[in-house]
Design a protein around this motif. Structure first.
Motif: not given
Length: 534
Positions: A225-231
């Motif tokens: 899980i990476f580089n999502n705009y929020y958490k």
């Protein structure tokens, strides 16, 4: 007697084959066999995707498989499939090695690309995304007026989401909501989901997770899980005045979560938060286990970087809802300031973790209900343990005053280092595929030994960087040393790319498929004759 047994065996074989039906789905624009509403799910007359996902249990039930054939499925889809057979699942999967993409970038009033109201269904081996050009910022007067989720699992229990790629959705990646107990989410790659509000604030987590079941545990395992705009992952409820509890019995295990908030250019944020905003003290996050995860934010270790807020793990949010029975065990927690924040916790276990941070923010430590031990803390200043705004402690006084961390250690961040190989996880759902997580604070290439995995010599392999998954980073052949060199110097000044000291890779071996088929057939007949009592 032998003839009687053979007759019984053939009859039972026919029953088993009949009980395990296979159905086929093709895109509606397929040039040869387009999927249609009027199809019957056969290979010659396949369904379209929405028709397949709408089948009643009398047509599709436990043990049945719906095969999605290669192509782009444009639309926003809703699954109401349900298995009425206890402990048996309907499987919705890409066919063999077909590339299947659900593209939600279409005109629709639906708030998600895939809505799930299903029980005992396995969704696996396909992508959920938006293709083409689109803005990430809400414009109330323009074309983009609302965020759209990748997957929303709204109701139904005991579903499994396996080997999915959920990316580039302009909203939350995956919503796993309170009425969906028993869900397993495993081996998924979830990245670059989210967008910006009209005011420029980032929104869109990788996962938003709840659970109201007292008996079924929600499990997130082996995901990237990476580089999502929020958490990265929110184990969370924003409801302020709850009269029931629905954030409980959740396990996060062996996930790799990094650089949450990075693409928004707004701020880096929590890779994981466990909390609620309840003011009634009813909906309290409890019975949460966070074990064997790797949490990382871009950090320059050669410069002993700690500046800038980059939380990796936060526990608790509002003083009226302190978390309860939370276990944080054997994680790597890397950030900068506030990498580890324990804001409000009633009962908490923190053991065997490695933490790199500017300081550790704790509010009202409770030695009677907290168990801290065998941790290693790397900080720049010696007085790194901050009890809110009350007082800061060096490590010895921290242990003395709160009777915690008796067998833990504090070290200066100048001494920080990790093993080059942080994790190798074999994908139990995809034979011959491995997730490899590497670290080298100097950005040097890393040699990895695979001798204990019994990989055949001369096996071909490919390596992909998860941040550039469409491209093969490296291909080769396993030699007699069973060692493979992974390149780490992959960031050439890209703002949204992980620094060269950290990398996550997918390694796939191509082995003799004849041997695999033989083993599979032997396993089937062994199970079949065991079923007959032989």
């Amino acid at each position: 007697m032998k003839k009687t047994l053979l007759s019984i065996a053939l009859t039972l074989a026919a029953v088993i084959v009949f009980a395990q039906q296979e159905f086929h789905v093709f895109p509606e624009n397929h040039p040869e066999t387009p999927g249609t509403k009027s199809g019957n799910g056969s290979l010659e007359n396949p369904w379209d995707l929405q028709t397949a996902l709408s089948q009643k249990p009398k047509i599709v039930n436990g043990n049945d498989t719906i095969w999605l054939h290669e192509g782009i499925y444009n639309g926003r889809f809703s699954s109401t499939l349900n298995s009425t057979i206890e402990n048996e699942y309907i499987t919705v999967s890409a066919y063999e090695n077909d590339k299947v993409v659900l593209n939600g970038n279409v005109d629709s009033t639906e708030d998600q690309t895939l809505k799930v109201r299903s029980s005992r269904v396995i969704f696996q081996n396909f992508e959920i995304t938006w293709l083409g050009d689109f803005t990430r910022q809400i414009n109330k007067d323009g074309d983009f007026k609302k965020f759209v989720v990748g997957i929303n699992h709204l109701s139904g229990t005991n579903c499994k989401f396996i080997n999915l790629m959920i990316h580039n959705n302009p909203g939350l990646g995956f919503g796993s909501w309170k009425n969906t107990g028993g869900t397993l989410i495993a081996n998924c790659i979830v990245y670059n989901n989210g967008g910006l509000t009209a005011e420029g604030k980032s929104i869109g987590e990788g996962f938003y997770v709840q659970n109201n079941s007292d008996t079924e545990t929600r499990i997130l395992r082996d995901n990237i899980i990476f580089n999502n705009y929020y958490k990265g992952v929110e184990v969370w409820s924003a409801a302020k005045h709850a009269d029931t509890d629905w954030v409980k019995n959740i396990t996060l295990e062996n996930n790799v979560i990094f650089n949450s908030g990075l693409p928004s250019h707004y701020r880096t944020v929590d890779n994981i938060i466990v909390a609620t905003d309840d003011r009634n003290g009813v909906n309290i996050a409890k019975n949460i286990t966070i074990r064997n995860n790797i949490l990382y934010h871009n950090t320059n270790f050669k410069k002993d970087e700690i500046n800038g807020d980059a939380a990796s793990l936060t526990l608790g949010f509002h003083k009226g809802a302190p978390v309860e029975n939370v276990v944080v065990d054997n994680n790597i927690i890397i950030g900068r300031n506030n990498a580890l924040r324990i804001l409000y916790a009633k009962s908490l276990t923190l053991t065997r973790n490695k933490v790199y941070t500017g300081y550790i923010h704790l509010v009202n430590p409770d030695a009677l209900k907290w168990n801290f031990n065998d941790n290693i803390y790397y900080t720049k200043k010696s007085k790194a343990f901050r009890n809110g705004s009350i007082k800061s402690y060096d490590f010895e006084n921290w242990k003395l005053n709160f009777n915690l961390d008796a067998n833990s250690h504090w070290k200066h961040i100048k001494t920080f280092d990790l093993n080059n190989v942080l994790d190798i996880t074999e994908n139990v759902n995809k034979p011959n595929e491995f997730r490899v997580v590497l670290f080298n604070k100097d950005g040097a290439d890393v040699k990895v030994d695979f001798s204990k995995y019994n990989i055949a010599q001369a096996a071909n392999y490919t390596i992909r960087d998860v941040e550039n998954f469409k491209q093969i980073l490296k291909a080769g052949v396993m030699d007699e040393t069973s060692q493979i060199i992974f390149p780490m110097n992959l960031n050439q000044g890209q703002a949204n790319k992980t620094l060269n000291n950290f990398g996550v890779f997918i390694l796939e071996f191509k082995e003799n498929t004849v041997a695999e088929i033989s083993a599979k057939d032997k396993g089937f007949f062994r199970r079949f004759f065991r079923f007959l009592g032989f």
